[in-house]
Design an enzyme around this catalytic site. Structure first.
Site, mmCIF file in Angstrom:
data_model
loop_
_atom_site.group_PDB
_atom_site.id
_atom_site.type_symbol
_atom_site.label_atom_id
_atom_site.label_comp_id
_atom_site.label_asym_id
_atom_site.label_seq_id
_atom_site.Cartn_x
_atom_site.Cartn_y
_atom_site.Cartn_z
ATOM 1 N N GLU A 1 0.998 -1.348 0.392
ATOM 2 C CA GLU A 1 -0.375 -0.416 0.309
ATOM 3 C C GLU A 1 0.728 0.637 -0.095
ATOM 4 O O GLU A 1 1.429 1.555 0.937
ATOM 5 C CB GLU A 1 -1.438 -0.290 1.157
ATOM 6 C CG GLU A 1 -1.857 1.105 1.361
ATOM 7 C CD GLU A 1 -1.912 2.174 1.611
ATOM 8 O OE1 GLU A 1 -1.845 3.166 0.752
ATOM 9 O OE2 GLU A 1 -2.823 2.358 2.790
ATOM 10 N N CYS B 1 -2.771 8.197 3.767
ATOM 11 C CA CYS B 1 -2.532 8.134 1.986
ATOM 12 C C CYS B 1 -3.431 7.795 0.969
ATOM 13 O O CYS B 1 -3.166 8.599 0.108
ATOM 14 C CB CYS B 1 -2.078 6.965 2.343
ATOM 15 S SG CYS B 1 -2.957 5.472 3.155
#
Length: 463
Positions: free
Chosen positions: A234, A268
């Site tokens: 990720e 993020c």
């Protein structure tokens, strides 16, 4: 903030700039002991009943709640997370344990099926020892959303946490292992990059999960691939937040501010590129700037402050360079745009307008309290702008027409789309991205199965 030598890392408070503590890196022998202990534990843990694993998760959730304030204060001290958000992170992590404890057994249940004259049974088996390399921006949640389903499925978990939050890392290890979790099921290493590479390559380690930068993800993914083992990555994003002309503007602005500036902009999956249909661009921009001006910034240990310092001075410098380059490229600075005076790593909440696709703020991930506003001619153009990115984590669409937004969502190249709401994560649904945002999924049943051996057992039916 972190400084490092060959022998230790030192954490520096992003609030004051003062030293907090130093942590020696583990020796090669210490890392070896952890890996071996985790491997030995995996041989026992995989044979532990799902019911007993569930009991372990329940105990962990309870322990997190009992230590909530201590954990929250440490997060705030080490990386500057506003205290209210830190407390919320602990609660969310404890709830994650409860959710998997409740629903995990059904997910792991045997799946029988008939194949002609044979009985086929699908079983979910653990892979073994897993390595989690985790970032600093959600010190507890990032760890738990990976470790909990991995341990529930019978794997053991070794945490390698970010060096600037090692106080959090050791606290997490202490709390989890205080619950009676068998030794070696959850472990921690504080290791240099070379030693982490050795762990990835170790035959006793079955897989690796990483959250962090694209550059580091490429390295870790290639190392895992070279060792022929599973990895999930990720790697962040530059998420579009699309505002169409028929959107409820007040609701869109409220969500846009929260979606961009929570956790000091260091998320993020935060909204980063605001793509607004031309006919409402002026209204949205005026209301957005006014709302950002109203945000309180200061000591994150005080409940009244919504924005605290950035986690590290080097990240603040990098963000400021991105802002300055974007302005030089022709963007309009509407608010902020500079470091704040005094101690600590504070950066002014910033709004950039007239941002076009060739500019830095559009092309790169802006990991801090900076919003970039772009204007789209219409909904189709907005979709093209949203997809004009190397990243593909999440996206938001605000529109009064949910059917049109649903159709638009199918055109967006990303892992998650939020219609009339900003991006978040929840154990009931998957989280992950495409393109340079990485691969693999966390949370829900998909996250549980990522590190399972889905084993099929065939039985011939006796005549």
């Amino acid at each position: 903030m972190i400084t490092a030598t060959s022998n230790e890392s030192k954490t520096i408070s992003p609030i004051s700039g003062e030293a907090i503590a130093s942590y020696p890196f583990d020796s090669k022998e210490q890392v070896e002991r952890v890996v071996q202990q985790s491997f030995e534990a995996s041989q026992q843990w995989k044979n532990t009943s799902v019911a007993d694993r569930v009991d372990a998760l329940v105990a962990i959730g309870q322990a997190l709640r009992e230590n909530s304030e201590e954990l929250a204060q440490m997060m705030t001290l080490e990386m500057g997370k506003p205290i209210g958000q830190a407390r919320g992170e602990v609660t969310k992590s404890a709830n994650l344990c409860d959710w998997y404890a409740t629903h995990g057994p059904d997910m792991l249940a045997t799946r029988p099926t008939l194949v002609e004259n044979q009985q086929a049974v699908q079983e979910f088996r653990p892979l073994g020892v897993l390595l989690g390399i985790m970032p600093w921006n959600f010190p507890l949640w990032q760890v738990m959303r990976g470790a909990v389903p991995m341990m529930l499925s019978g794997n053991t978990y070794i945490l390698k946490h970010a060096p600037n939050i090692m106080g959090c890392a050791y606290m997490i290890e202490r709390i989890l292992n205080s619950t009676g979790l068998p030794q070696g099921v959850f472990s921690l290493i504080h290791a240099t990059n070379d030693r982490v590479s050795d762990v990835i390559a170790d035959d006793r380690v079955a897989g690796v999960a990483f959250t962090g930068s694209v550059g580091a993800g490429k390295t870790i993914g290639s190392q895992a691939g070279a060792a022929l083992k599973k990895s999930i990555l990720e790697l962040g994003g530059s998420d579009p937040f699309i505002v169409l002309a028929d959107a409820n503007m007040d609701e869109a602005v409220k969500a846009a501010v929260a979606g961009r500036y929570q956790n000091n902009g260091q998320v993020c999956a935060a909204a980063k590129r605001f793509i607004v249909e031309a006919s409402v661009a002026e209204e949205f921009t005026q209301k957005f700037v006014a709302a950002v001006k109203a945000l309180t910034i200061g000591d994150p240990r005080k409940d009244e402050n919504y924005i605290g310092p950035m986690a590290r001075f080097d990240l603040r410098d990098e963000l400021h360079d991105q802002v300055q380059r974007t302005i030089q490229q022709g963007a309009t600075l509407l608010l902020g745009g500079d470091k704040m005076d005094g101690s600590g790593n504070y950066y002014q909440p910033t709004v950039l307008a007239d941002v076009t696709p060739e500019m830095t703020a559009f092309r790169e991930e802006m990991f801090g309290p900076v919003a970039a506003i772009s204007v789209a001619n219409d909904a189709e153009h907005a979709c093209r702008l949203a997809n004009d990115s190397d990243f593909g984590l999440c996206a938001t669409i605000y529109s009064g027409d949910e059917n049109r937004a649903q159709h638009m969502a199918a055109q967006l190249e990303c892992g998650g789309v939020f219609i009339n709401g900003y991006c978040g994560s929840d154990p009931r649904v998957t989280f992950g991205g495409v393109k340079k945002s990485g691969y693999g999924r966390e949370l829900s049943d998909f996250g549980l199965y990522e590190f399972c051996n889905v084993q099929t057992v065939w039985k011939n039916r006796q005549s």
